[in-house]
Design an enzyme around this catalytic site. Sequence first.
Site, short mmCIF file in Angstrom:
data_model
loop_
_atom_site.label_atom_id
_atom_site.label_comp_id
_atom_site.label_asym_id
_atom_site.label_seq_id
_atom_site.Cartn_x
_atom_site.Cartn_y
_atom_site.Cartn_z
N PHE A 3 0.87 -1.13 -0.24
CA PHE A 3 -0.07 0.03 -0.05
C PHE A 3 0.75 1.24 -0.17
CE2 PHE A 3 -1.72 3.38 2.52
CZ PHE A 3 -2.85 3.71 1.74
N ASP A 19 -24.51 -23.78 -9.99
CA ASP A 19 -23.32 -23.06 -9.71
C ASP A 19 -22.30 -23.28 -10.82
OD1 ASP A 19 -20.56 -23.48 -8.11
OD2 ASP A 19 -22.00 -22.97 -6.37
N ASN A 54 -11.90 -16.98 -6.42
CA ASN A 54 -11.39 -18.30 -5.98
C ASN A 54 -9.90 -18.24 -6.29
OD1 ASN A 54 -13.25 -20.44 -5.12
ND2 ASN A 54 -14.32 -19.94 -7.39
N ASP A 99 -15.61 -24.28 2.19
CA ASP A 99 -15.89 -25.44 1.05
C ASP A 99 -15.99 -26.72 1.84
OD1 ASP A 99 -16.40 -24.25 -1.05
OD2 ASP A 99 -14.32 -24.05 -1.80
N GLU A 110 -34.33 -41.43 3.52
CA GLU A 110 -33.81 -40.17 3.61
C GLU A 110 -34.37 -39.00 3.03
OE1 GLU A 110 -29.10 -41.63 3.42
OE2 GLU A 110 -30.29 -41.75 1.45
N LYS A 151 -24.74 -16.17 -6.52
CA LYS A 151 -23.54 -16.76 -5.43
C LYS A 151 -22.48 -15.88 -6.19
CE LYS A 151 -21.17 -20.75 -4.06
NZ LYS A 151 -21.16 -22.07 -4.11
N SER A 194 -15.87 -17.17 -1.15
CA SER A 194 -14.44 -16.76 -1.88
C SER A 194 -13.85 -18.60 -1.52
CB SER A 194 -13.59 -15.75 -1.22
OG SER A 194 -12.32 -15.85 -1.73
N GLY A 195 -13.99 -19.33 -2.45
CA GLY A 195 -13.48 -20.58 -2.08
C GLY A 195 -14.06 -21.06 -0.60
N ASP A 232 -16.01 -11.23 5.72
CA ASP A 232 -15.71 -9.77 6.46
C ASP A 232 -16.95 -9.10 6.51
OD1 ASP A 232 -15.50 -8.28 4.26
OD2 ASP A 232 -13.79 -9.64 3.68
C1 DGJ Z 1 -15.69 -22.26 -4.80
C2 DGJ Z 1 -16.86 -22.42 -3.84
O1 DGJ Z 1 -16.80 -22.19 -2.47
C3 DGJ Z 1 -17.78 -23.50 -4.35
O2 DGJ Z 1 -18.98 -23.55 -3.38
C4 DGJ Z 1 -18.08 -23.80 -5.69
O3 DGJ Z 1 -18.89 -22.52 -6.02
C5 DGJ Z 1 -16.77 -23.63 -6.65
N1 DGJ Z 1 -15.96 -22.56 -5.93
C6 DGJ Z 1 -17.07 -23.52 -8.15
O4 DGJ Z 1 -16.21 -23.29 -8.53
#
Ligand code: DGJ
Length: 729
Positions: A278, A364, A478, A546, A612, A474, A525-526, A532
């Site tokens: 920065f 997704d 990533n 994830d 189930e 969503k 984000s993954g 945050d």
């Molecule tokens: C990361 C996300 O956290 C997952 O839920 C999924 O959406 C994948 N990316 C898809 O690439």
Amino acid sequence: MAIIFEGNMFHLTTAHTLYQMGIDAFGILHHLWYGEKTDCSMQYLYNYPDVGFSGNPYEAGKLRTYSMDTLPLEYATVGNGDYRIPAAAAVHADGSCALDLRYESHKIYEGKYAIEGLPAVYADDSQAQTLEIRMRDAASGLVAVLRYGVLEASDVITRSVVFENEGAEALTLTKAHSVCLPLMDGTWDWLHFHGRHTMERQVERKELFHGIQQIGSTRGTSSHQQNPALILCEQGCTETSGLCIGAALMYSGSFQAQIEVDQLGQARMVMGIHPDQFSWKLERGARFSTPEVILSCSTQGLERLSQQFHAVIRNHVCRGSYQLSSRPVLINNWEATYFDFNEEKIFSIAKQASELGIDLMVLDDGWFGKRDDDCSGLGDWTVNEQKLKGGLAALVEKINALGMRFGLWFEPEMVSEDSDLYRAHPDWAIRIPDRDPVRSRYQLVLDLSREDVREYLYGSISSLLRENHIEYVKWDMNRSICDWNTETLPSTRQRELPHRYVLGLYELLERLTQEFPDVLFEGCSGGGGRFDAGMLYYCPQIWCSDDTDAHERTFIQYGTSFFYPVSTVGSHVSAVPNHQTGRTTSLETRGTVAMAGSFGYELDLNLLSEDEKQTVSEQVEHYRQLQSLIYNGSYHRLSDPYADGMAAWSFVSEDQACVLVQGVIYRAVPNALRRRLRLRGLHAQAHYRISGEEQVYSGSALMAGGVLLPRVMGDDVSFELYLELVKKA
Ligand code: DGJ
């Protein structure tokens, strides 16, 4: 009045705490107190010796006990004889680096300040007051306006700084933290939340030591590895007793938080944008605003502190139609299909889900461009008609006809080299000319500081939202960012890019969320790599991790609960054996864990047995009935999963009439007594009945003695108790 200025002292009062500062004869602003309410100046506690090698300001003359190196400075800067961690640093036109901020003026007004271009806590005039203290570095003309938002009833004080260059020359800020918080002594602990992908927000509690301890992220995002939040607490502090102070940075980019215990055993905490990547050139007349830090203090332990953060984030950070309302139960196809799907497959998952009462089908990754794996296609936000024959609109219509809503995944900030977008605009990716870029998941990052990039993304996303009946987005991201370089800035200003990236992201999110207020935006984000308070301003829920394994999730959700309310925690039931850990847990356990969040499923429901499916349908109905209590009740951590061999938590309604206790016992032990779990937050004099039992218990017994948990067979067995008040004293 929450803010009072009297006899050169500022008193910032909240329902249970006091924050106090004083201006001395030299115009230095001292931090005097943040803690329990008192009704006098705390100045008497400060008494400094003449410490060797701790110099004195020129005008202090022979007053050798007066040193910037020892004083509890409210906003510490470099080059003025204070050798501890600074909150701010600047390089002036002549190359010098000193900053000596002195009080100039202040103003107090009703309401809460906003920050241009950045998310900030909001409140109406009856809920907050603002204090702005102007501090000036006389030699350069740099002004730092220290801003304090006091949300009295919430026990919250926000901090942010605006730098204004009123000097004759441009200068460069090289560190511009949002908060500086001195503590009178360093014999405290601190808690921080570290981790990695699929293992976010693991709790670590450590004693402070002499010297500097720090957390941070240089990844361009707030990160899986460290969450931008920490707690300072007295050593004896527990969930229910002791003094603790929490600080959460409302920022989604690289950040730093440092704590230094100095030579006298005093502590100082600073927090803000990470200075390693920065700098910011401030031309004459220009301003720079730091992101906000939310501070809260509890004199009654960590649970109360967390509840204060939950309330402020839910009521004064999250926005939009879904801020306080219940959320749809969703089914996401990611773990069901990964990239391998077509419209029939998606429709079949949706159809089965609709029969079980699920509200929303989320499509997704993989629906766009050339995207059969993660090596191509990002940036090409046009539907892949080979996979979705008939296009998106037709699929959405069919799903809507089932009585289900439809949601779509995007990863707007990214570009694959193998994409039409990259072939047309290779210069839109962040990379350094003449160097190979670092690839991560085979993708590069778009330069969101560029208006044309933001315009492209806005155009692509908004037209899809307009043309199709999409009710949920969503927003994924990533990879960590490096190779910082942009064509839009001269070489001397490249270090502005990481922050400009975040500003660009916020601008885009603001535009889209304002234009589509009824669309539920879920951050991701993954998993929880950008979990945050900054992102929560735009997205009222964030995919927590994830890792969907119920056992691991109890730890991740435990860590998340220290700052973030349950309504913000995206949490799904997935298939077993779990895809991340190979562990098999029961559908009941997976359901219980996912219900402590914004609930959904992420598996192919067609593969479940009839029994189930019946369980799923009951879970959905059960969650609907409990959702209001889960979102609006006070949250209690009833165990420490790291130490107690189980995770246990509860939700207590505001009127204390309904209590939901849930948890997971990790290991069955033969020939053991039933475990006892002490409840909290109940009405001590009232009587409660546990659903399914005849016996009535007093609130005081349930809190002092506890409830008996069921004897379990097998590992990772969940339990749930629902208590209702039957009689008040
Ligand atoms: C990361 C996300 O956290 C997952 O839920 C999924 O959406 C994948 N990316 C898809 O690439």
